[in-house]
Each structure stands twice: as structure tokens, then as C-alpha cells.
Design a protein around this motif. Structure first.
Motif, PDB file in Angstrom:
ATOM      1  N   PRO A 100       6.305  68.070 103.843  1.00  0.00           N
ATOM      2  CA  PRO A 100       6.316  66.977 104.823  1.00  0.00           C
ATOM      3  C   PRO A 100       7.476  67.044 105.808  1.00  0.00           C
ATOM      4  O   PRO A 100       7.304  66.788 106.999  1.00  0.00           O
ATOM      5  N   GLY A 101       8.668  67.408 105.324  1.00  0.00           N
ATOM      6  CA  GLY A 101       9.825  67.471 106.210  1.00  0.00           C
ATOM      7  C   GLY A 101       9.686  68.543 107.270  1.00  0.00           C
ATOM      8  O   GLY A 101      10.122  68.365 108.419  1.00  0.00           O
ATOM      9  N   PHE A 102       9.066  69.664 106.913  1.00  0.00           N
ATOM     10  CA  PHE A 102       8.894  70.735 107.893  1.00  0.00           C
ATOM     11  C   PHE A 102       7.829  70.372 108.921  1.00  0.00           C
ATOM     12  O   PHE A 102       7.961  70.704 110.108  1.00  0.00           O
ATOM     13  N   LEU A 103       6.771  69.680 108.486  1.00  0.00           N
ATOM     14  CA  LEU A 103       5.793  69.195 109.466  1.00  0.00           C
ATOM     15  C   LEU A 103       6.441  68.187 110.401  1.00  0.00           C
ATOM     16  O   LEU A 103       6.186  68.197 111.606  1.00  0.00           O
ATOM     17  N   MET A 104       7.285  67.316 109.848  1.00  0.00           N
ATOM     18  CA  MET A 104       8.005  66.350 110.671  1.00  0.00           C
ATOM     19  C   MET A 104       8.929  67.047 111.660  1.00  0.00           C
ATOM     20  O   MET A 104       9.058  66.644 112.828  1.00  0.00           O
ATOM     21  N   SER A 105       9.590  68.132 111.229  1.00  0.00           N
ATOM     22  CA  SER A 105      10.584  68.802 112.070  1.00  0.00           C
ATOM     23  C   SER A 105       9.966  69.468 113.287  1.00  0.00           C
ATOM     24  O   SER A 105      10.676  69.789 114.244  1.00  0.00           O
ATOM     25  N   ILE A 106       8.659  69.678 113.266  1.00  0.00           N
ATOM     26  CA  ILE A 106       7.996  70.322 114.398  1.00  0.00           C
ATOM     27  C   ILE A 106       8.119  69.473 115.659  1.00  0.00           C
ATOM     28  O   ILE A 106       8.177  70.006 116.781  1.00  0.00           O
ATOM     29  N   ALA A 107       8.199  68.148 115.498  1.00  0.00           N
ATOM     30  CA  ALA A 107       8.392  67.285 116.673  1.00  0.00           C
ATOM     31  C   ALA A 107       9.736  67.549 117.339  1.00  0.00           C
ATOM     32  O   ALA A 107       9.916  67.230 118.523  1.00  0.00           O
ATOM     33  N   TYR A 108      10.689  68.130 116.615  1.00  0.00           N
ATOM     34  CA  TYR A 108      11.984  68.483 117.186  1.00  0.00           C
ATOM     35  C   TYR A 108      11.916  69.845 117.885  1.00  0.00           C
ATOM     36  O   TYR A 108      12.932  70.304 118.440  1.00  0.00           O
ATOM     37  N   LEU A 109      10.762  70.488 117.836  1.00  0.00           N
ATOM     38  CA  LEU A 109      10.603  71.820 118.420  1.00  0.00           C
ATOM     39  C   LEU A 109       9.431  71.886 119.393  1.00  0.00           C
ATOM     40  O   LEU A 109       8.963  72.974 119.725  1.00  0.00           O
ATOM     41  N   ASP A 110       8.952  70.745 119.838  1.00  0.00           N
ATOM     42  CA  ASP A 110       7.795  70.766 120.735  1.00  0.00           C
ATOM     43  C   ASP A 110       8.218  71.241 122.124  1.00  0.00           C
ATOM     44  O   ASP A 110       9.418  71.357 122.414  1.00  0.00           O
ATOM     45  N   PRO A 111       7.262  71.566 123.005  1.00  0.00           N
ATOM     46  CA  PRO A 111       7.614  72.079 124.339  1.00  0.00           C
ATOM     47  C   PRO A 111       8.531  71.155 125.127  1.00  0.00           C
ATOM     48  O   PRO A 111       9.354  71.635 125.925  1.00  0.00           O
ATOM     49  N   GLY A 112       8.416  69.840 124.930  1.00  0.00           N
ATOM     50  CA  GLY A 112       9.317  68.925 125.610  1.00  0.00           C
ATOM     51  C   GLY A 112      10.761  69.139 125.197  1.00  0.00           C
ATOM     52  O   GLY A 112      11.678  69.112 126.032  1.00  0.00           O
ATOM     53  N   ASN A 113      10.993  69.361 123.894  1.00  0.00           N
ATOM     54  CA  ASN A 113      12.344  69.664 123.424  1.00  0.00           C
ATOM     55  C   ASN A 113      12.837  71.003 123.940  1.00  0.00           C
ATOM     56  O   ASN A 113      14.002  71.148 124.329  1.00  0.00           O
ATOM     57  N   ILE A 114      11.959  72.012 123.922  1.00  0.00           N
ATOM     58  CA  ILE A 114      12.354  73.339 124.408  1.00  0.00           C
ATOM     59  C   ILE A 114      12.755  73.262 125.875  1.00  0.00           C
ATOM     60  O   ILE A 114      13.746  73.871 126.300  1.00  0.00           O
ATOM     61  N   GLU A 115      11.985  72.505 126.672  1.00  0.00           N
ATOM     62  CA  GLU A 115      12.329  72.368 128.088  1.00  0.00           C
ATOM     63  C   GLU A 115      13.649  71.633 128.258  1.00  0.00           C
ATOM     64  O   GLU A 115      14.466  71.995 129.123  1.00  0.00           O
ATOM     65  N   SER A 116      13.887  70.609 127.467  1.00  0.00           N
ATOM     66  CA  SER A 116      15.164  69.906 127.513  1.00  0.00           C
ATOM     67  C   SER A 116      16.313  70.845 127.151  1.00  0.00           C
ATOM     68  O   SER A 116      17.385  70.807 127.771  1.00  0.00           O
ATOM     69  N   ASP A 117      16.093  71.715 126.167  1.00  0.00           N
ATOM     70  CA  ASP A 117      17.124  72.677 125.755  1.00  0.00           C
ATOM     71  C   ASP A 117      17.471  73.635 126.879  1.00  0.00           C
ATOM     72  O   ASP A 117      18.651  73.853 127.185  1.00  0.00           O
ATOM     73  N   LEU A 118      16.462  74.234 127.483  1.00  0.00           N
ATOM     74  CA  LEU A 118      16.756  75.239 128.507  1.00  0.00           C
ATOM     75  C   LEU A 118      17.391  74.602 129.747  1.00  0.00           C
ATOM     76  O   LEU A 118      18.250  75.204 130.399  1.00  0.00           O
ATOM     77  N   GLN A 119      16.979  73.374 130.086  1.00  0.00           N
ATOM     78  CA  GLN A 119      17.602  72.682 131.209  1.00  0.00           C
ATOM     79  C   GLN A 119      19.041  72.311 130.889  1.00  0.00           C
ATOM     80  O   GLN A 119      19.912  72.374 131.770  1.00  0.00           O
ATOM     81  N   SER A 120      19.302  71.948 129.645  1.00  0.00           N
ATOM     82  CA  SER A 120      20.670  71.656 129.228  1.00  0.00           C
ATOM     83  C   SER A 120      21.555  72.882 129.391  1.00  0.00           C
ATOM     84  O   SER A 120      22.675  72.796 129.902  1.00  0.00           O
ATOM     85  N   GLY A 121      21.066  74.044 128.961  1.00  0.00           N
ATOM     86  CA  GLY A 121      21.843  75.267 129.098  1.00  0.00           C
ATOM     87  C   GLY A 121      22.051  75.665 130.542  1.00  0.00           C
ATOM     88  O   GLY A 121      23.156  76.070 130.941  1.00  0.00           O
ATOM     89  N   ALA A 122      21.006  75.542 131.368  1.00  0.00           N
ATOM     90  CA  ALA A 122      21.100  75.957 132.768  1.00  0.00           C
ATOM     91  C   ALA A 122      21.975  75.015 133.586  1.00  0.00           C
ATOM     92  O   ALA A 122      22.644  75.455 134.532  1.00  0.00           O
ATOM     93  N   ASN A 160      16.726  75.226 118.365  1.00  0.00           N
ATOM     94  CA  ASN A 160      17.102  74.584 119.618  1.00  0.00           C
ATOM     95  C   ASN A 160      18.390  75.178 120.182  1.00  0.00           C
ATOM     96  O   ASN A 160      18.525  75.352 121.397  1.00  0.00           O
ATOM     97  N   VAL A 161      19.347  75.486 119.308  1.00  0.00           N
ATOM     98  CA  VAL A 161      20.600  76.102 119.751  1.00  0.00           C
ATOM     99  C   VAL A 161      20.327  77.472 120.376  1.00  0.00           C
ATOM    100  O   VAL A 161      20.941  77.837 121.390  1.00  0.00           O
ATOM    101  N   PHE A 162      19.406  78.236 119.792  1.00  0.00           N
ATOM    102  CA  PHE A 162      19.040  79.530 120.378  1.00  0.00           C
ATOM    103  C   PHE A 162      18.650  79.373 121.850  1.00  0.00           C
ATOM    104  O   PHE A 162      19.106  80.123 122.715  1.00  0.00           O
ATOM    105  N   VAL A 163      17.800  78.386 122.125  1.00  0.00           N
ATOM    106  CA  VAL A 163      17.288  78.201 123.483  1.00  0.00           C
ATOM    107  C   VAL A 163      18.403  77.752 124.426  1.00  0.00           C
ATOM    108  O   VAL A 163      18.567  78.291 125.527  1.00  0.00           O
ATOM    109  N   VAL A 164      19.196  76.761 124.002  1.00  0.00           N
ATOM    110  CA  VAL A 164      20.294  76.287 124.843  1.00  0.00           C
ATOM    111  C   VAL A 164      21.255  77.426 125.156  1.00  0.00           C
ATOM    112  O   VAL A 164      21.656  77.633 126.322  1.00  0.00           O
ATOM    113  N   ALA A 165      21.636  78.189 124.120  1.00  0.00           N
ATOM    114  CA  ALA A 165      22.632  79.242 124.292  1.00  0.00           C
ATOM    115  C   ALA A 165      22.123  80.358 125.210  1.00  0.00           C
ATOM    116  O   ALA A 165      22.886  80.901 126.023  1.00  0.00           O
TER     117      ALA A 165
END
Length: 562
Positions: free
Chosen positions: A70-92, A305-310
Motif C-alpha cells: 500500500p505504501g508504494f502504491l501511495m508513493s506513486i502520487a509523489y512521482l506523477d508527471p506533475g511532480n516530475i515537471e515541478s522537479d525539473l522546473q525547480s532545478g532549471a 525526485n532528487v535525481f530529476v532536480v539535480a
């Protein structure tokens, strides 16, 4: 020892065990229904994962493995495309400077997910079901509509993320609308994997998380970020030379990480484990292992998420459009026109992010990025569908066939997505993504306030109700998160530069704030502010709860209509 079932449920479902009095931790009935128990809500899981017996010990890896899922299914919401886009914009936009915000938001998310899991374990019901029983009809319907809006907004980001991945992998041959249709189709197929066993479904989600870790980890190794800067950005809560743009990005990170529908989802997923809620020790043990599992899952999601930001902080921070244009032109990229010939700071989304990676680090970087985005979009679309179905059947008490429920919840979320995909091209989706982030930010109170309310009530949680420290810290955290997200909404609205939209926003704000105030009123009563408990239809005070009854486990000795 006999477990009595015929008398008062508060008195007769308790027993003496080893000389210690324990309560029957189980489901709660609808308000005002102490005798008649409703038919149980159906669940998506055809089975419950058994928990192995183990000798009394502080920790067991076998038991942790049984609770893992259950925790890993829940954690997927922390890795959705919206989060990935937020990460890359944060880094840029801010380099490594906002990694500490990502870490703090993830920790806050973990604490909120702990509340959601405890509610599901202790009561045997998920948050939507508890809301259905405890709020009056009108607030309940409004709450359902608000949560559905959040799910639709999240689902649009996820499905369009998949469609963008298909577009990148096909070098533009698959248009956005076709990618949406493909995503809809394969989501229907994947959702029925649990017919082959719940653990196989969870393993499939684990596989998708592994794909994301390998894909974005490859980009991290390829770009070789400065490890010292990564650690400094993660643990030094300071942002040197940051302006309004970086502040808005920090707020966006919090809004992207903490998602309202995920609270509802996690409280439902924990019901898939066979926990005997008649035994206090079993409930306590389940809470412990679910928290450990959630911590591990969110730690992994944080690393991804750190991978993407970095990657984007190292390679594209302070890059200008003309620099990227020249590099893409030199490598023969067909996407050079995405970057105008000016000295403006580079602005990226998940589509442009893949393009610039391809320009600077070769085609392999682009394709592997697209594979990671596809895994993120596909997995989050599936969990978003589960969220929609749990929310709908919980709030509305639906007893439809499983296919009908899937079809309805998919149609509600997919119809606006398909319209956007048909009338919008893949290069101009950033504005829509900002709007969807604002939409989800506005819905956060409708998950966070109820979860704090119900987990603070001893009439629902018994010995597992929030203590004073959790009530105070939880209230402050939720107040802070909601305030941050409201700031994000205000910044977005003020940037629209339209008097008509200002008037419309002001009108909607009145109703919005009134409803948030109503939920907050009940929450404050649950937290112990008894002076506010005057005329509430739902007796929330800790000393007066005549219409809330702890009944027998709704899942025991009863068939579930599927």
C-alpha cells in the motif's frame, strides 16, 4: 473467551485479554444507526493478504514484507508527471537551492499519510466512507465534488504525461490525442491485473517504480551533478539570491508533493491486509509496519525526485533560450524552434525537458527520459483511477458492478483530458499544467481537514486517537500547507490580469471559504475546542458522541458484492 454480538456494541465487543481490557477496533456505523448495519462497501481487492504469525519480537522482516504494498502504491502520487515537471522546473529556475523544500514537503507528506493509514487500519473504513457517515448530506456532496475535481485535475496531468511520453518515443508520429486514447486503453487492461492476485498487481507497480528509478538515475549518472551542492541544497534551508520566481517555485513544490486524493487512496489501500481489528495488539502492529513501509516508499520517491532536480540544476540552471537553441541546432534536433532566439531564461516542462536532454546529452537521454515519464504517467493514472473509485463508492455508497464503476470514474476524468488533447498541441501545455496545479491546491483542505478531524476523535479511533502533540502539530502543519497553497492560488489569479476573472474569483472565494470554515469548525471541536460545540448536527466533542457507534468488523463473516 466469547465475542458477544447481540447487545450494546460499545460494551459487549470488549473483552479481557491477559487481564488487560481492550476495545473492539472496528468500523463505525452511519450516524444515528445504532442497530441496523448497512451492507458493506465493495472493495477492489478480491483477496486480503494474510499476515504471518511470528513469535513476539520488536521487528520481523516477514511481517514487513506482508505489509509492503500500500505504501508504494501511495508513493506513486509523489512521482506523477506533475511532480516530475515541478522537479525539473525547480532545478532549471533555482538550481539546487530548493532541495530542502522538497525534503520538508516529503516529510510532511509522510506524517499526513500516517494519519490516513491509521484511520483505515483502526476503523476498517477509508476516509470517504467515514465522511459519508459523519457529515450531513449537503456538506458530504460538496466534499465529494471537490475531491472529484482534484482527481480530475491530477488525472489530466497524468494521462497527458503518458501522451507526451508516447509523442517523444515516436518522434512526434503519435499525436497527443492518440497518446491519450492509448493510455486510456492500457489503463483499463492494467487495472484488471488484480484478478490474478493482489500481490501481482503490487509487483507491477513496483516494476514501474523501478523503471522510473533506473531511467532518472541514468540521467543523474550521465549529467554528474555536484554532490556537494546536492547535499548543501538538501540540508541547508536557505535560498541565496532568490526572488519571486524561486518563491513561487518553492510553493509549487509543496503543492505538487501533497495531493488531496492520495489521503483518500492510502486510507483505502491498507484495508487489503488481513488485520484482526478485534485485537488491539494486531492493530498497533499494523500501524507500525505500515508506517515503516510508507517511510521506505517515500524515501525512494524522494531520491527519484532528487535525481530529476539535480539533473536540471546541473545542466540547465541559468541557461538561456539562445544557448539551448544553438546546441539543438548543432546536434540537428528537429525541435530547435521550441526555443526562441533571445536571452530569456530557459523555461522547461516535461516535453521540453526531454528535448533539451536529447540536445545536450544525445538521443538516448531523450528516449530514456520518455520511458521514465511513461512509467510515471501510467502508474499514477492507475492509482488515480483507484482513488476515483474509492472516493465515488465511499461518498455515494455505490453498489454497481466493477466494470461500471471503472467506466464511470474513467469517463469523468478522461473526457476533459481528451478535449484538451484534441484542441491543444504538445508544445503549449505549461499554462494548462499551472491551472491544474492551482485546482489541486484549492482542494487540499478537503482532504487534510477531515483526516485530522476523524483521527482526533476517540469515538472513532479509541486508544489510537491523536494525542495532544499530534493534534497541535497536525493542526499547525495542515494550516501551513493550506496557507502555502492558497498563496500559490492568489499569485496565479493575480497574474491573469482580467477584471472579469477577478470578480468571478472573489465570488467563488466566498463560498469556498465558508465551506472550509465549516469543516474547520468541526475539526476544532474534534481537537478539543469544546466551546465551539454548539448545535452541531454531528456531535464531534470528545465528551458527547451519542450517534457514533463502533460496530463489528464490516468485513468479517460477510460476503462482499463485487
Amino acid at each position: 473467551m466469547t465475542d458477544k454480538r447481540d447487545g450494546d456494541p460499545l460494551e459487549e465487543d470488549s473483552w479481557q485479554e491477559n487481564g488487560v481490557h481492550t476495545n473492539h477496533y472496528s468500523s463505525i456505523s452511519p450516524s444515528g444507526s445504532p442497530v441496523v448495519q448497512e451492507e458493506p462497501f465493495s472493495t477492489y481487492f478480491e483477496e486480503k493478504v494474510p499476515i504471518p504469525e511470528a513469535p513476539s519480537q520488536v521487528f520481523s522482516f516477514r511481517k514487513l514484507w506482508a505489509f509492503t504494498g500500500p505504501g508504494f502504491l501511495m508513493s506513486i502520487a509523489y512521482l506523477d508527471p506533475g511532480n516530475i515537471e515541478s522537479d525539473l522546473q525547480s532545478g532549471a529556475k533555482a538550481g539546487f537551492k530548493l532541495l530542502w523544500v522538497l525534503l520538508g514537503a516529503t516529510i510532511i507528506g509522510l506524517l499526513l499519510q500516517r494519519l490516513a493509514a491509521r484511520l483505515g487500519v483502526v476503523t476498517g473504513m477509508h476516509l470517504a466512507e467515514v465522511c459519508n457517515r459523519q457529515y450531513p448530506t449537503v456538506p458530504r456532496v460538496i466534499l465529494w465534488l471537490m475531491v472529484e475535481l482534484a482527481i480530475i485535475g491530477s488525472d489530466m496531468q497524468e494521462v497527458i504525461g503518458c501522451a507526451i511520453a508516447f509523442n517523444l518515443l515516436s518522434m512526434g508520429r503519435i499525436p497527443l490525442w492518440a497518446g491519450v486514447l492509448i493510455t486510456i486503453t492500457d489503463t483499463f487492461v492494467f487495472l484488471f491485473l488484480d484478478k490474478y492476485g493482489l500481490r501481482k498487481l503490487e509487483a507491477f507497480f513496483g516494476f514501474l517504480i523501478t523503471v522510473m528509478a533506473l531511467s532518472f538515475g541514468y540521467e543523474y549518472v550521465l549529467v554528474k551533478p555536484d554532490q556537494g551542492e546536492v547535499l548543501k541544497g538538501m540540508f541547508v534551508p536557505y535560498c541565496a539570491d532568490c526572488g519571486p520566481m524561486q518563491l513561487e517555485q518553492a510553493v509549487g513544490i509543496v503543492g505538487a508533493v501533497i495531493m488531496p486524493h492520495n489521503i483518500y487512496l492510502h486510507s483505502a489501500l491498507v484495508k487489503s491486509r488481513d488485520v484482526d481489528r478485534r485485537k488491539k495488539d494486531d492493530v498497533k502492529e499494523a500501524n507500525k509496519y505500515f508506517f515503516i513501509e510508507s517511510t521506505i516508499a517515500l524515501f525512494i520517491s524522494f531520491l527519484i525526485n532528487v535525481f530529476v532536480v539535480a539533473v536540471f540544476a546541473q545542466a540547465f540552471y541559468n541557461k538561456t533560450n539562445i544557448q539551448v537553441n544553438e546546441m539543438c541546432n548543432a546536434t540537428g534536433s528537429p525541435h530547435t524552434d521550441l526555443f526562441p532566439l533571445n536571452n530569456g531564461t530557459l523555461e522547461v516542462d516535461i516535453y521540453k525537458g526531454g528535448v533539451v536532454l536529447g540536445c545536450f546529452f544525445g538521443p538516448a537521454a531523450l528516449y530514456i527520459w520518455a520511458i521514465g515519464i511513461l512509467a510515471a504517467g501510467q502508474s499514477s493514472t492507475m492509482t488515480g483511477t483507484y482513488s476515483g473509485q474509492f472516493v465515488m463508492e465511499g461518498f455515494l455508497n455505490l453498489r454497481w458492478s466493477r466494470f461500471a464503476r471503472v467506466l464511470l470514474t474513467r469517463s469523468i476524468a478522461i473526457t476533459p483530458t481528451l478535449l484538451v488533447a484534441i484542441f491543444q498541441d504538445v508544445q503549449h501545455l505549461t499554462g494548462m499544467n499551472d491551472f491544474l496545479n492551482v485546482l489541486q491546491s484549492m482542494q487540499l483542505p478537503f482532504a487534510l481537514i477531515p483526516i485530522l478531524t476523524f483521527t482526533s476523535l476517540t469515538s472513532i479511533m479509541n486508544d489510537f486517537a491523536n494525542g495532544l502533540a499530534w493534534k497541535i502539530s497536525g493542526g499547525l502543519v495542515i494550516l501551513m500547507v493550506c496557507a502555502i497553497n492558497m498563496y500559490f492560488v492568489v499569485v496565479y489569479v493575480t497574474a491573469l490580469n482580467s477584471v472579469l476573472l477577478y470578480v468571478l474569483a472573489a465570488f467563488l472565494s466566498v463560498g469556498y471559504l465558508c465551506f472550509v470554515g465549516y469543516l474547520s469548525w468541526h475539526c476544532l471541536i474534534a481537537l478539543g475546542v469544546s466551546c465551539l460545540d454548539c448545535g452541531s448536527r454531528i456531535p464531534m466533542s470528545l465528551s458527547r458522541h451519542t450517534d457514533i457507534f463502533l460496530l463489528s468488523d464490516m468485513d468479517l463473516d460477510r460476503g462482499v458484492d463485487r
